[in-house]
Design a protein around this motif. Sequence first.
Motif, PDB file in Angstrom:
ATOM      1  N   ARG A 111       0.720  -1.236   0.110  1.00 48.19           N
ATOM      2  CA  ARG A 111       0.000  -0.045  -0.175  1.00 48.19           C
ATOM      3  C   ARG A 111       0.898   1.361  -0.058  1.00 48.19           C
ATOM      4  O   ARG A 111       0.476   2.363   0.531  1.00 48.19           O
ATOM      5  CB  ARG A 111      -0.892   0.072   1.132  1.00 48.19           C
ATOM      6  CG  ARG A 111      -1.867  -1.134   1.193  1.00 48.19           C
ATOM      7  CD  ARG A 111      -2.950  -1.091   2.262  1.00 48.19           C
ATOM      8  NE  ARG A 111      -2.475  -1.060   3.595  1.00 48.19           N
ATOM      9  CZ  ARG A 111      -2.287  -2.590   4.200  1.00 48.19           C
ATOM     10  NH1 ARG A 111      -2.524  -3.602   3.677  1.00 48.19           N
ATOM     11  NH2 ARG A 111      -1.700  -2.645   5.337  1.00 48.19           N
ATOM     12  N   LEU A 112       2.162   1.303  -0.661  1.00 44.49           N
ATOM     13  CA  LEU A 112       2.754   2.441  -0.797  1.00 44.49           C
ATOM     14  C   LEU A 112       2.311   3.142  -1.675  1.00 44.49           C
ATOM     15  O   LEU A 112       1.491   3.003  -2.765  1.00 44.49           O
ATOM     16  CB  LEU A 112       4.252   1.956  -0.920  1.00 44.49           C
ATOM     17  CG  LEU A 112       4.739   1.139   0.115  1.00 44.49           C
ATOM     18  CD1 LEU A 112       6.318   0.803  -0.306  1.00 44.49           C
ATOM     19  CD2 LEU A 112       4.929   1.846   1.391  1.00 44.49           C
ATOM     20  N   VAL A 113       2.908   4.517  -2.082  1.00 39.61           N
ATOM     21  CA  VAL A 113       2.310   5.538  -2.930  1.00 39.61           C
ATOM     22  C   VAL A 113       3.262   5.789  -4.210  1.00 39.61           C
ATOM     23  O   VAL A 113       4.644   5.825  -3.611  1.00 39.61           O
ATOM     24  CB  VAL A 113       1.538   6.708  -2.238  1.00 39.61           C
ATOM     25  CG1 VAL A 113       1.170   7.740  -2.919  1.00 39.61           C
ATOM     26  CG2 VAL A 113       0.819   6.253  -0.911  1.00 39.61           C
ATOM     27  N   ALA A 114       2.918   6.183  -5.176  1.00 41.18           N
ATOM     28  CA  ALA A 114       3.861   6.412  -6.417  1.00 41.18           C
ATOM     29  C   ALA A 114       4.545   7.669  -5.815  1.00 41.18           C
ATOM     30  O   ALA A 114       4.217   8.533  -5.422  1.00 41.18           O
ATOM     31  CB  ALA A 114       3.045   6.626  -7.611  1.00 41.18           C
ATOM     32  N   ASP A 115       6.138   7.447  -6.254  1.00 43.57           N
ATOM     33  CA  ASP A 115       6.716   8.485  -6.066  1.00 43.57           C
ATOM     34  C   ASP A 115       6.730   9.612  -7.230  1.00 43.57           C
ATOM     35  O   ASP A 115       7.081   9.065  -8.431  1.00 43.57           O
ATOM     36  CB  ASP A 115       8.212   8.088  -5.944  1.00 43.57           C
ATOM     37  CG  ASP A 115       9.437   9.154  -5.462  1.00 43.57           C
ATOM     38  OD1 ASP A 115       9.174  10.297  -5.927  1.00 43.57           O
ATOM     39  OD2 ASP A 115      10.446   8.758  -4.960  1.00 43.57           O
ATOM     40  N   GLY A 116       6.104  10.707  -6.953  1.00 43.11           N
ATOM     41  CA  GLY A 116       6.098  11.741  -7.980  1.00 43.11           C
ATOM     42  C   GLY A 116       6.997  12.690  -8.036  1.00 43.11           C
ATOM     43  O   GLY A 116       7.085  13.649  -8.874  1.00 43.11           O
TER      44      GLY A 116
ATOM     45  N   TYR B 159       8.934   3.678 -11.366  1.00 46.36           N
ATOM     46  CA  TYR B 159       9.460   2.402 -10.771  1.00 46.36           C
ATOM     47  C   TYR B 159       9.554   2.306  -9.262  1.00 46.36           C
ATOM     48  O   TYR B 159       9.672   1.549  -8.826  1.00 46.36           O
ATOM     49  CB  TYR B 159      10.594   2.058 -11.371  1.00 46.36           C
ATOM     50  CG  TYR B 159      11.618   2.971 -11.106  1.00 46.36           C
ATOM     51  CD1 TYR B 159      12.455   3.233 -10.078  1.00 46.36           C
ATOM     52  CD2 TYR B 159      12.126   3.881 -12.668  1.00 46.36           C
ATOM     53  CE1 TYR B 159      13.182   4.348  -9.832  1.00 46.36           C
ATOM     54  CE2 TYR B 159      12.773   4.790 -12.151  1.00 46.36           C
ATOM     55  CZ  TYR B 159      13.672   5.163 -11.057  1.00 46.36           C
ATOM     56  OH  TYR B 159      14.529   6.130 -10.650  1.00 46.36           O
ATOM     57  N   ARG B 160       9.280   3.526  -8.563  1.00 44.70           N
ATOM     58  CA  ARG B 160       9.246   3.673  -7.148  1.00 44.70           C
ATOM     59  C   ARG B 160       7.877   4.161  -6.593  1.00 44.70           C
ATOM     60  O   ARG B 160       7.494   4.969  -6.691  1.00 44.70           O
ATOM     61  CB  ARG B 160      10.359   4.910  -6.856  1.00 44.70           C
ATOM     62  CG  ARG B 160      10.817   4.792  -5.275  1.00 44.70           C
ATOM     63  CD  ARG B 160      12.154   5.212  -5.257  1.00 44.70           C
ATOM     64  NE  ARG B 160      12.145   6.788  -5.257  1.00 44.70           N
ATOM     65  CZ  ARG B 160      13.522   7.352  -4.955  1.00 44.70           C
ATOM     66  NH1 ARG B 160      14.818   6.573  -4.719  1.00 44.70           N
ATOM     67  NH2 ARG B 160      13.675   8.698  -5.305  1.00 44.70           N
ATOM     68  N   GLN B 161       7.801   3.430  -5.503  1.00 45.49           N
ATOM     69  CA  GLN B 161       6.743   3.508  -4.523  1.00 45.49           C
ATOM     70  C   GLN B 161       7.140   3.913  -3.170  1.00 45.49           C
ATOM     71  O   GLN B 161       8.105   2.988  -2.661  1.00 45.49           O
ATOM     72  CB  GLN B 161       5.484   2.717  -4.402  1.00 45.49           C
ATOM     73  CG  GLN B 161       4.828   2.481  -5.860  1.00 45.49           C
ATOM     74  CD  GLN B 161       4.160   1.039  -5.731  1.00 45.49           C
ATOM     75  OE1 GLN B 161       3.195   1.014  -5.110  1.00 45.49           O
ATOM     76  NE2 GLN B 161       4.391   0.395  -6.608  1.00 45.49           N
ATOM     77  N   ARG B 162       6.763   4.668  -2.228  1.00 52.68           N
ATOM     78  CA  ARG B 162       7.259   4.905  -0.951  1.00 52.68           C
ATOM     79  C   ARG B 162       6.284   5.642  -0.098  1.00 52.68           C
ATOM     80  O   ARG B 162       5.235   6.150  -0.456  1.00 52.68           O
ATOM     81  CB  ARG B 162       8.620   5.739  -0.990  1.00 52.68           C
ATOM     82  CG  ARG B 162       8.336   7.308  -1.567  1.00 52.68           C
ATOM     83  CD  ARG B 162       9.559   7.691  -1.942  1.00 52.68           C
ATOM     84  NE  ARG B 162      10.585   7.959  -0.777  1.00 52.68           N
ATOM     85  CZ  ARG B 162      11.648   8.629  -1.048  1.00 52.68           C
ATOM     86  NH1 ARG B 162      12.233   9.178  -2.278  1.00 52.68           N
ATOM     87  NH2 ARG B 162      12.549   8.782   0.024  1.00 52.68           N
ATOM     88  N   ARG B 163       6.631   5.708   1.303  1.00 51.46           N
ATOM     89  CA  ARG B 163       6.026   6.656   2.314  1.00 51.46           C
ATOM     90  C   ARG B 163       7.457   7.122   3.058  1.00 51.46           C
ATOM     91  O   ARG B 163       8.343   6.557   3.052  1.00 51.46           O
ATOM     92  CB  ARG B 163       5.153   5.618   3.105  1.00 51.46           C
ATOM     93  CG  ARG B 163       3.760   5.360   2.331  1.00 51.46           C
ATOM     94  CD  ARG B 163       2.900   4.526   3.240  1.00 51.46           C
ATOM     95  NE  ARG B 163       1.666   4.098   2.674  1.00 51.46           N
ATOM     96  CZ  ARG B 163       0.344   4.775   2.587  1.00 51.46           C
ATOM     97  NH1 ARG B 163       0.441   5.986   3.343  1.00 51.46           N
ATOM     98  NH2 ARG B 163      -0.380   4.499   2.167  1.00 51.46           N
TER      99      ARG B 163
ATOM    100  N   GLU C 226       3.495  10.538   1.275  1.00 47.66           N
ATOM    101  CA  GLU C 226       2.486  10.369   2.246  1.00 47.66           C
ATOM    102  C   GLU C 226       3.224   9.677   3.464  1.00 47.66           C
ATOM    103  O   GLU C 226       4.209   8.907   3.171  1.00 47.66           O
ATOM    104  CB  GLU C 226       1.691   9.263   1.519  1.00 47.66           C
ATOM    105  CG  GLU C 226       0.788   9.970   0.587  1.00 47.66           C
ATOM    106  CD  GLU C 226      -0.229  10.776   1.215  1.00 47.66           C
ATOM    107  OE1 GLU C 226      -0.757  10.706   2.167  1.00 47.66           O
ATOM    108  OE2 GLU C 226      -0.393  11.752   0.472  1.00 47.66           O
ATOM    109  N   PRO C 227       2.588   9.592   4.674  1.00 43.30           N
ATOM    110  CA  PRO C 227       3.113   9.216   5.889  1.00 43.30           C
ATOM    111  C   PRO C 227       2.991   7.770   6.013  1.00 43.30           C
ATOM    112  O   PRO C 227       2.025   7.141   5.135  1.00 43.30           O
ATOM    113  CB  PRO C 227       2.269   9.813   6.912  1.00 43.30           C
ATOM    114  CG  PRO C 227       1.026  10.271   6.279  1.00 43.30           C
ATOM    115  CD  PRO C 227       1.576  10.581   5.006  1.00 43.30           C
ATOM    116  N   MET C 228       3.919   7.021   6.562  1.00 41.92           N
ATOM    117  CA  MET C 228       3.383   5.518   6.975  1.00 41.92           C
ATOM    118  C   MET C 228       2.144   5.388   7.565  1.00 41.92           C
ATOM    119  O   MET C 228       1.616   6.322   8.197  1.00 41.92           O
ATOM    120  CB  MET C 228       4.684   5.145   7.938  1.00 41.92           C
ATOM    121  CG  MET C 228       5.907   5.329   7.293  1.00 41.92           C
ATOM    122  SD  MET C 228       7.414   4.784   8.545  1.00 41.92           S
ATOM    123  CE  MET C 228       6.817   3.329   9.321  1.00 41.92           C
ATOM    124  N   GLU C 229       1.540   4.297   7.289  1.00 38.29           N
ATOM    125  CA  GLU C 229       0.297   3.763   7.790  1.00 38.29           C
ATOM    126  C   GLU C 229       0.461   3.706   9.229  1.00 38.29           C
ATOM    127  O   GLU C 229       1.253   3.299   9.927  1.00 38.29           O
ATOM    128  CB  GLU C 229      -0.083   2.480   7.326  1.00 38.29           C
ATOM    129  CG  GLU C 229      -0.306   2.669   5.715  1.00 38.29           C
ATOM    130  CD  GLU C 229      -0.739   1.232   5.071  1.00 38.29           C
ATOM    131  OE1 GLU C 229      -1.867   1.312   4.412  1.00 38.29           O
ATOM    132  OE2 GLU C 229      -0.282   0.324   5.185  1.00 38.29           O
TER     133      GLU C 229
END
Length: 247
Positions: A53-58, A66-70, A107-110
């Motif tokens: 459930r990470l979010v795309a790095d814009g 290719y990168r998703q993160r929080r 976006e912050p960590m869940e």
Amino acid sequence: MSAAEFSPPYLSPNAIDTALRERGVGLLSGEDTAAWIGVPLAELRALEPHWDRLVADGYLKDGGRYRQRRHSCFVVDGGRVQPVPHRAHWQPVEYNALHGGMQRWFEPMEPAMVAAPAWTRLLQRLAASADALRGAQPWYVEAHPFRIDTTDGIGRPTPEGAHRDGVDLVAVFLVGRHAIKGGESRVFEANGPSGQRFTLRDPWSLLLIDDPRVIHESTPIQPEDPEGHGWRDTLVVTLRAGGFQGG
């Protein structure tokens, strides 16, 4: 394992602080990481669904997808872990030539991950290791869960290249790999010729780095099957004395 792939030179948990002090680098297997933190490995592995459930790095300047993160921040002082109000991730250009100088709001960590007892213990143990390296003091901690995938055919764990992070201690946990090749870790003396290369495969294996002394990078990943899709999940935690970068 391919013929050209090097195994990580894992240490025992009781040797890691000495290795950091003497060589600036230490590695632990997943089982030993859990023992070092003081939690069952199953509790660390229970955190893994958060990577789905990470979010795309814009902010990727190479135009990649290719990168998703929080990203979340904490202060750890004498075993007390305090989350801080959500803030931007900022690095100076001297440490990140590609993305330095930018206020990057991720976006912050869940909340459920931050509230997990294993997460608190992980931060406490890293702070204790930083205390052993630099002396007891408050540590300003930034946590980055990452997923690098092969959406673009190739994924770059470190698009900025070999670098330092501008902190005191860097922890890189290999959370998992799926259907990829590549992703070799490389660490080099910042002021010398020596270096190591190895591929982390063991879930929750850990690379610890004394950041002022060591430059690090990870090589790109590709799918094992040219028509397939793969990814590499990591958790990067940095600890810095004196305050967060960017004030």
